[in-house]
Design a protein around this motif. Structure first.
Motif, mmCIF file in Angstrom:
data_model
loop_
_atom_site.group_PDB
_atom_site.id
_atom_site.type_symbol
_atom_site.label_atom_id
_atom_site.label_comp_id
_atom_site.label_asym_id
_atom_site.label_seq_id
_atom_site.Cartn_x
_atom_site.Cartn_y
_atom_site.Cartn_z
ATOM 1 N N GLY A 1 0.823 -1.213 0.000
ATOM 2 C CA GLY A 1 0.000 0.000 0.000
ATOM 3 C C GLY A 1 0.851 1.255 0.000
ATOM 4 O O GLY A 1 0.550 2.235 -0.715
ATOM 5 N N GLY A 2 1.938 1.260 0.810
ATOM 6 C CA GLY A 2 2.818 2.427 0.803
ATOM 7 C C GLY A 2 3.525 2.611 -0.533
ATOM 8 O O GLY A 2 3.689 3.749 -1.008
ATOM 9 N N ALA A 3 3.936 1.511 -1.161
ATOM 10 C CA ALA A 3 4.587 1.625 -2.473
ATOM 11 C C ALA A 3 3.622 2.155 -3.531
ATOM 12 O O ALA A 3 4.032 2.910 -4.439
ATOM 13 C CB ALA A 3 5.137 0.256 -2.891
ATOM 14 N N TRP A 4 2.363 1.800 -3.415
ATOM 15 C CA TRP A 4 1.379 2.274 -4.401
ATOM 16 C C TRP A 4 1.146 3.780 -4.266
ATOM 17 O O TRP A 4 0.864 4.455 -5.252
ATOM 18 C CB TRP A 4 0.071 1.516 -4.241
ATOM 19 C CG TRP A 4 -0.950 1.857 -5.282
ATOM 20 C CD1 TRP A 4 -2.150 2.481 -5.094
ATOM 21 C CD2 TRP A 4 -0.858 1.607 -6.678
ATOM 22 N NE1 TRP A 4 -2.813 2.636 -6.280
ATOM 23 C CE2 TRP A 4 -2.043 2.097 -7.283
ATOM 24 C CE3 TRP A 4 0.102 1.009 -7.496
ATOM 25 C CZ2 TRP A 4 -2.283 2.026 -8.639
ATOM 26 C CZ3 TRP A 4 -0.138 0.933 -8.869
ATOM 27 C CH2 TRP A 4 -1.325 1.426 -9.415
ATOM 28 N N TYR A 5 1.289 4.311 -3.057
ATOM 29 C CA TYR A 5 1.204 5.759 -2.889
ATOM 30 C C TYR A 5 2.304 6.456 -3.689
ATOM 31 O O TYR A 5 2.112 7.559 -4.213
ATOM 32 C CB TYR A 5 1.353 6.133 -1.412
ATOM 33 C CG TYR A 5 0.050 6.252 -0.666
ATOM 34 C CD1 TYR A 5 -0.912 7.189 -1.040
ATOM 35 C CD2 TYR A 5 -0.210 5.454 0.441
ATOM 36 C CE1 TYR A 5 -2.104 7.300 -0.347
ATOM 37 C CE2 TYR A 5 -1.397 5.560 1.143
ATOM 38 C CZ TYR A 5 -2.344 6.492 0.742
ATOM 39 O OH TYR A 5 -3.528 6.605 1.426
#
Length: 238
Positions: free
Chosen positions: A86-90
């Motif tokens: 999820g953080g990488a997708w941000y």
């Protein structure tokens, strides 16, 4: 499989949950403060806002909750991986959105250049970098089997395999207690116990025989005081 203590990923889980709440609420309620991407309208679920802001926020929230409540090492690591994705997708979601149609993208940030830079960092790229960092910290701590964890696992296995001790049966009330049914042993001390006067054994009475009184009576055939002189044979000196 070794269990992981709740405290091992508790801090990272709490921070990831807070980051997920911030990302989701800021995307929907940020337009109240003119801190958002266009359209500058609160609680507007556009396609770009759902895919690039709300979806990764849900990933952070779910991954952080799994880290908090899971006591299994593999399950906790799975939650950390969800939060990391999820953080990488941000971070990469915005640049990849240029491949989509214009209707599914986020609009430009609202405000001047300073506010636009703050919105890019606080709502997308900066939020993603912080989330990936804490997810990686949780994965690193979960990948290391500490000495305390191994001892805790061995103790749990020993407790599970140890035979159960039967509880003592209750003693009926009418049955005397075995402790009170016997008399205690007398204490051994260095002094001889003195019996009370009424229990003492009576002392034997000594009968003294008075000495015989001298008598002038001479018994026939008995020795006299004159017979105590020395006996001499005939012919010996007088």
């Amino acid at each position: 499989m070794l269990r992981v203590p709740r405290s091992r990923g508790a801090l990272s889980g709490v921070i990831l949950v807070l980051l997920g709440l911030w990302g989701g609420l800021a995307a929907l309620a940020g337009p109240y403060f003119h801190f958002a991407f266009t359209p500058d309208k609160a609680w507007s679920f556009t396609s770009g806002r759902v895919w690039l802001e709300i979806l990764p926020a849900c990933a952070l929230l779910i991954g952080g909750l799994i880290l908090l409540v899971s006591a299994n090492r593999a399950t906790a690591a799975f939650g950390a991986w969800i939060a990391a994705l999820g953080g990488a997708w941000y971070v990469v979601g915005g640049p990849l959105s240029v491949l989509w149609s214009a209707a599914d993208r986020l609009g430009p940030p609202v405000g001047g250049t300073t506010r636009q830079a703050a919105e890019q960092i606080a709502l997308l790229s900066g939020l993603g970098v912080v989330a990936v960092f804490f997810a990686a910290v949780a994965l690193g701590r979960l990948a290391v089997v500490g000495v305390k964890d191994a001892r805790l696992a061995e103790r749990e296995v020993y407790v599970e395999e140890a035979p159960t001790v039967e509880e003592p049966r209750p003693v009926p009330e009418d049955r005397p207690d075995p402790i009170h049914a016997t008399q205690p042993f007398p204490r051994r001390t260095g002094t001889v116990p003195v019996a009370p006067p009424e229990q003492a054994a009576p002392r034997p009475v000594e009968h003294t025989v008075p000495p015989a009184e001298p008598s002038d009576r001479r018994v026939a055939g008995g020795p006299t005081e004159d017979d105590t002189r020395t006996f001499r044979r005939p012919g010996e000196g007088i």
